[in-house]
Design a protein around this motif. Structure first.
Motif, PDB file in Angstrom:
ATOM      1  N   HIS A  17       9.436 -23.139 -31.970  1.00 26.86           N
ATOM      2  CA  HIS A  17      10.639 -23.096 -32.812  1.00 26.86           C
ATOM      3  C   HIS A  17      11.669 -24.134 -32.377  1.00 26.86           C
ATOM      4  N   GLY A  18      11.533 -24.641 -31.175  1.00 20.79           N
ATOM      5  CA  GLY A  18      12.263 -25.833 -30.773  1.00 20.79           C
ATOM      6  C   GLY A  18      13.648 -25.658 -30.218  1.00 20.79           C
ATOM      7  N   GLN A  19      14.383 -24.651 -30.697  1.00 19.94           N
ATOM      8  CA  GLN A  19      15.759 -24.474 -30.264  1.00 19.94           C
ATOM      9  C   GLN A  19      16.036 -22.988 -30.046  1.00 19.94           C
ATOM     10  N   TYR A  20      16.915 -22.710 -29.079  1.00 21.17           N
ATOM     11  CA  TYR A  20      17.231 -21.318 -28.775  1.00 21.17           C
ATOM     12  C   TYR A  20      17.770 -20.574 -29.997  1.00 21.17           C
ATOM     13  N   GLU A  21      18.614 -21.243 -30.777  1.00 20.89           N
ATOM     14  CA  GLU A  21      19.230 -20.578 -31.928  1.00 20.89           C
ATOM     15  C   GLU A  21      18.235 -20.270 -33.036  1.00 20.89           C
ATOM     16  N   PHE A  22      17.054 -20.872 -32.959  1.00 18.99           N
ATOM     17  CA  PHE A  22      15.998 -20.585 -33.931  1.00 18.99           C
ATOM     18  C   PHE A  22      14.981 -19.596 -33.374  1.00 18.99           C
ATOM     19  N   GLY A  23      15.332 -18.919 -32.281  1.00 21.23           N
ATOM     20  CA  GLY A  23      14.472 -17.888 -31.721  1.00 21.23           C
ATOM     21  C   GLY A  23      13.431 -18.392 -30.757  1.00 21.23           C
ATOM     22  N   SER A  24      13.614 -19.595 -30.224  1.00 24.43           N
ATOM     23  CA  SER A  24      12.652 -20.135 -29.272  1.00 24.43           C
ATOM     24  C   SER A  24      13.028 -19.699 -27.857  1.00 24.43           C
ATOM     25  N   PRO A  25      12.158 -18.957 -27.151  1.00 25.44           N
ATOM     26  CA  PRO A  25      12.478 -18.539 -25.775  1.00 25.44           C
ATOM     27  C   PRO A  25      12.636 -19.714 -24.824  1.00 25.44           C
ATOM     28  N   LYS A  49      -3.993 -22.852 -19.510  1.00 24.30           N
ATOM     29  CA  LYS A  49      -3.483 -21.605 -20.094  1.00 24.30           C
ATOM     30  C   LYS A  49      -1.959 -21.635 -20.181  1.00 24.30           C
ATOM     31  N   VAL A  50      -1.294 -22.087 -19.127  1.00 22.82           N
ATOM     32  CA  VAL A  50       0.168 -22.153 -19.121  1.00 22.82           C
ATOM     33  C   VAL A  50       0.675 -23.103 -20.195  1.00 22.82           C
ATOM     34  N   LEU A  51      -0.021 -24.221 -20.378  1.00 23.81           N
ATOM     35  CA  LEU A  51       0.399 -25.183 -21.403  1.00 23.81           C
ATOM     36  C   LEU A  51       0.246 -24.591 -22.800  1.00 23.81           C
ATOM     37  N   VAL A  52      -0.843 -23.885 -23.041  1.00 21.31           N
ATOM     38  CA  VAL A  52      -1.046 -23.256 -24.344  1.00 21.31           C
ATOM     39  C   VAL A  52       0.025 -22.199 -24.594  1.00 21.31           C
ATOM     40  N   GLU A  53       0.342 -21.424 -23.578  1.00 17.94           N
ATOM     41  CA  GLU A  53       1.394 -20.411 -23.712  1.00 17.94           C
ATOM     42  C   GLU A  53       2.732 -21.058 -24.046  1.00 17.94           C
ATOM     43  N   HIS A  54       3.025 -22.197 -23.401  1.00 17.73           N
ATOM     44  CA  HIS A  54       4.294 -22.872 -23.672  1.00 17.73           C
ATOM     45  C   HIS A  54       4.333 -23.431 -25.095  1.00 17.73           C
ATOM     46  N   LEU A  55       3.219 -23.928 -25.570  1.00 15.80           N
ATOM     47  CA  LEU A  55       3.157 -24.401 -26.955  1.00 15.80           C
ATOM     48  C   LEU A  55       3.557 -23.286 -27.920  1.00 15.80           C
ATOM     49  N   ILE A  56       3.078 -22.092 -27.651  1.00 15.89           N
ATOM     50  CA  ILE A  56       3.370 -20.951 -28.517  1.00 15.89           C
ATOM     51  C   ILE A  56       4.849 -20.574 -28.466  1.00 15.89           C
ATOM     52  N   ILE A  57       5.407 -20.438 -27.262  1.00 17.75           N
ATOM     53  CA  ILE A  57       6.767 -19.894 -27.155  1.00 17.75           C
ATOM     54  C   ILE A  57       7.861 -20.937 -27.367  1.00 17.75           C
ATOM     55  N   SER A  58       7.495 -22.217 -27.475  1.00 14.83           N
ATOM     56  CA  SER A  58       8.517 -23.255 -27.650  1.00 14.83           C
ATOM     57  C   SER A  58       8.480 -23.906 -29.024  1.00 14.83           C
ATOM     58  N   LEU A  89      -2.722 -22.064 -33.105  1.00 13.79           N
ATOM     59  CA  LEU A  89      -2.249 -20.794 -32.549  1.00 13.79           C
ATOM     60  C   LEU A  89      -0.778 -20.492 -32.809  1.00 13.79           C
ATOM     61  N   HIS A  90       0.027 -21.486 -33.198  1.00 17.05           N
ATOM     62  CA  HIS A  90       1.482 -21.309 -33.159  1.00 17.05           C
ATOM     63  C   HIS A  90       1.994 -20.195 -34.069  1.00 17.05           C
ATOM     64  N   ASP A  91       1.283 -19.903 -35.151  1.00 18.30           N
ATOM     65  CA  ASP A  91       1.722 -18.856 -36.081  1.00 18.30           C
ATOM     66  C   ASP A  91       0.670 -17.773 -36.282  1.00 18.30           C
ATOM     67  N   ILE A  92      -0.350 -17.725 -35.448  1.00 22.21           N
ATOM     68  CA  ILE A  92      -1.443 -16.778 -35.679  1.00 22.21           C
ATOM     69  C   ILE A  92      -0.974 -15.329 -35.608  1.00 22.21           C
ATOM     70  N   GLY A  93       0.106 -15.074 -34.879  1.00 27.30           N
ATOM     71  CA  GLY A  93       0.664 -13.723 -34.809  1.00 27.30           C
ATOM     72  C   GLY A  93       1.215 -13.228 -36.129  1.00 27.30           C
ATOM     73  N   LYS A  94       1.396 -14.150 -37.106  1.00 25.39           N
ATOM     74  CA  LYS A  94       1.885 -13.733 -38.428  1.00 25.39           C
ATOM     75  C   LYS A  94       0.915 -12.763 -39.103  1.00 25.39           C
ATOM     76  N   ILE A  95      -0.358 -12.801 -38.710  1.00 27.85           N
ATOM     77  CA  ILE A  95      -1.321 -11.897 -39.340  1.00 27.85           C
ATOM     78  C   ILE A  95      -1.000 -10.441 -39.014  1.00 27.85           C
ATOM     79  N   HIS A  96      -0.265 -10.207 -37.933  1.00 24.86           N
ATOM     80  CA  HIS A  96       0.171  -8.853 -37.567  1.00 24.86           C
ATOM     81  C   HIS A  96       1.674  -8.650 -37.787  1.00 24.86           C
ATOM     82  N   GLU A  97       2.425  -9.728 -37.824  1.00 28.26           N
ATOM     83  CA  GLU A  97       3.878  -9.612 -38.007  1.00 28.26           C
ATOM     84  C   GLU A  97       4.242  -9.283 -39.444  1.00 28.26           C
ATOM     85  N   LEU A  98       3.472  -9.797 -40.396  1.00 27.58           N
ATOM     86  CA  LEU A  98       3.812  -9.663 -41.804  1.00 27.58           C
ATOM     87  C   LEU A  98       2.866  -8.710 -42.522  1.00 27.58           C
TER      88      LEU A  98
END
Length: 348
Positions: A256-264, A245-254, A196-205
């Motif tokens: 990128h690993g670091q704030y400076e790389f766009g990770s919320p 569900k909360v754990l899956v959501e956190h996997l998605i939004i974290s 799931l971590h990059d599945i949004g790329k199908i709509h982002e790109l």
């Protein structure tokens, strides 16, 4: 038919070339005199190249835009150890004059085989909720079609048709292997994050002519889009546990690993941390591989500067090859190669 591709650059250095490309970026910049010049990034299925047009710019300034196809005639040479084209002539091409498959890079791997490999990992899940969630995504024909074709990024890594699937299969293999070394890791949760971590790329790109961002992708980014997609699928799975569900959501939004790389958020549990590092590793290894492939025709074991990694790279295999013990001097263009030929006067 397009005969020259960017993979052929080493064989045509310091020569006049004529070929067609898609316009990846177009900028109009001022010379020191104040007159305009064109700074373009051109692409075909083998990569991208910077190009400049210094003369007669006003004649073509409004003749084409980004994502148009152009026939280019110009001098191919190196600047700061990177190939570039100095454009002499340019003409916009109609869609009927080109073969779209010549302009977007595509994975050489079998898409069906990659998809079946991914399905095999999902079939091995023990957690019924996570298995049902991922299978719901894979069973959606619109998502599945896009997942199999989308690039994983615009330029940084796996930037080719099928790149998203290629990246996710590679990442899933790595996560599966590394999880065996850490008993505390929930393998099914980790592999769900990989899927799931990059599945949004199908709509982002967007990837019809060149790789670019959609308006939705520019405004929201793939992580926000992924959360929306997740909520949509979970609506059909009412028994899905809230904690999971909360754990899956956190996997998605974290991831990128670091704030400076766009990770919320920073990764805050083992599977999230492991997903971030495996994702980062896979993207960097692919960036290196692609750089070595692009510069495979060059004799020097050192590559040009890699902007995504912030350094030049050493091709260790080439460095250790005895045939490359003595580097040849760069060839210089003869006057006949650098000067326009009589063919320049013909209709371009």
């Amino acid at each position: 038919m397009k005969e020259f591709f960017l993979s052929d650059c080493a064989q045509h250095e310091n020569k006049i070339i004529t070929s067609s490309f898609v316009v990846v970026t177009k900028q109009v910049k001022p010379k020191k005199t104040g007159d305009p010049y064109l700074a373009l990034t051109l692409g075909d299925r083998c990569g991208q190249i910077e190009a400049k047009m210094w003369d007669n710019v006003e004649e073509v300034l409004e003749a084409f835009e980004q994502d148009d196809f152009l026939k280019i005639k110009g001098l191919l040479n190196k600047y700061k150890n990177r190939f570039q084209i100095t454009i002499h002539k340019v003409r916009k091409l109609g869609d009927s004059e080109i073969d779209f498959s010549d302009y977007l890079p595509k994975t050489a791997k079998d898409i069906d085989e990659l998809w079946q490999t991914l399905a095999g990992y999902v079939a091995s899940f023990h957690n019924p909720h996570l298995k049902a969630l991922v299978e719901a995504f894979m069973a959606d024909p619109e998502i599945a079609q896009a997942y199999r074709n989308a690039p994983a990024a615009k330029t940084l890594h796996h930037a080719y048709i099928g790149g998203l699937l290629d990246h996710v299969v590679s990442l899933t293999r790595s996560c599966d292997l590394v999880s065996r070394n850490y008993p505390q890791i929930n393998r099914d949760l980790l592999l769900t994050g990989a899927f799931l971590h990059d599945i949004g790329k199908i709509h982002e790109l967007a990837y019809n002519r060149s790789f670019s961002y959609t308006t939705r992708g520019q405004l929201l980014g793939h992580m926000v889009i992924e959360l929306e997609m997740l909520q949509s699928k979970l609506a059909a799975l009412p028994d899905f546990p809230g904690e999971l569900k909360v754990l899956v959501e956190h996997l998605i939004i974290s991831h990128h690993g670091q704030y400076e790389f766009g990770s919320p958020k920073l990764p805050m549990f083992p599977e999230a941390l492991l997903l971030h590092y495996m994702d980062d590793l896979d993207s960097k290894m692919e960036s290196m591989r692609a750089q070595f492939e692009r510069e495979g025709g060059m004799e020097n074991a050192w590559t040009g500067y890699n902007p995504s990694l912030g350094r030049s790279l050493l091709n260790s295999s080439k460095f250790l090859d005895p045939k490359n013990a003595e580097q040849k001097k760069p060839s210089s263009a003869s006057a006949s190669e650098a000067m326009p030929s009589s063919d320049d006067k013909a209709k371009f």
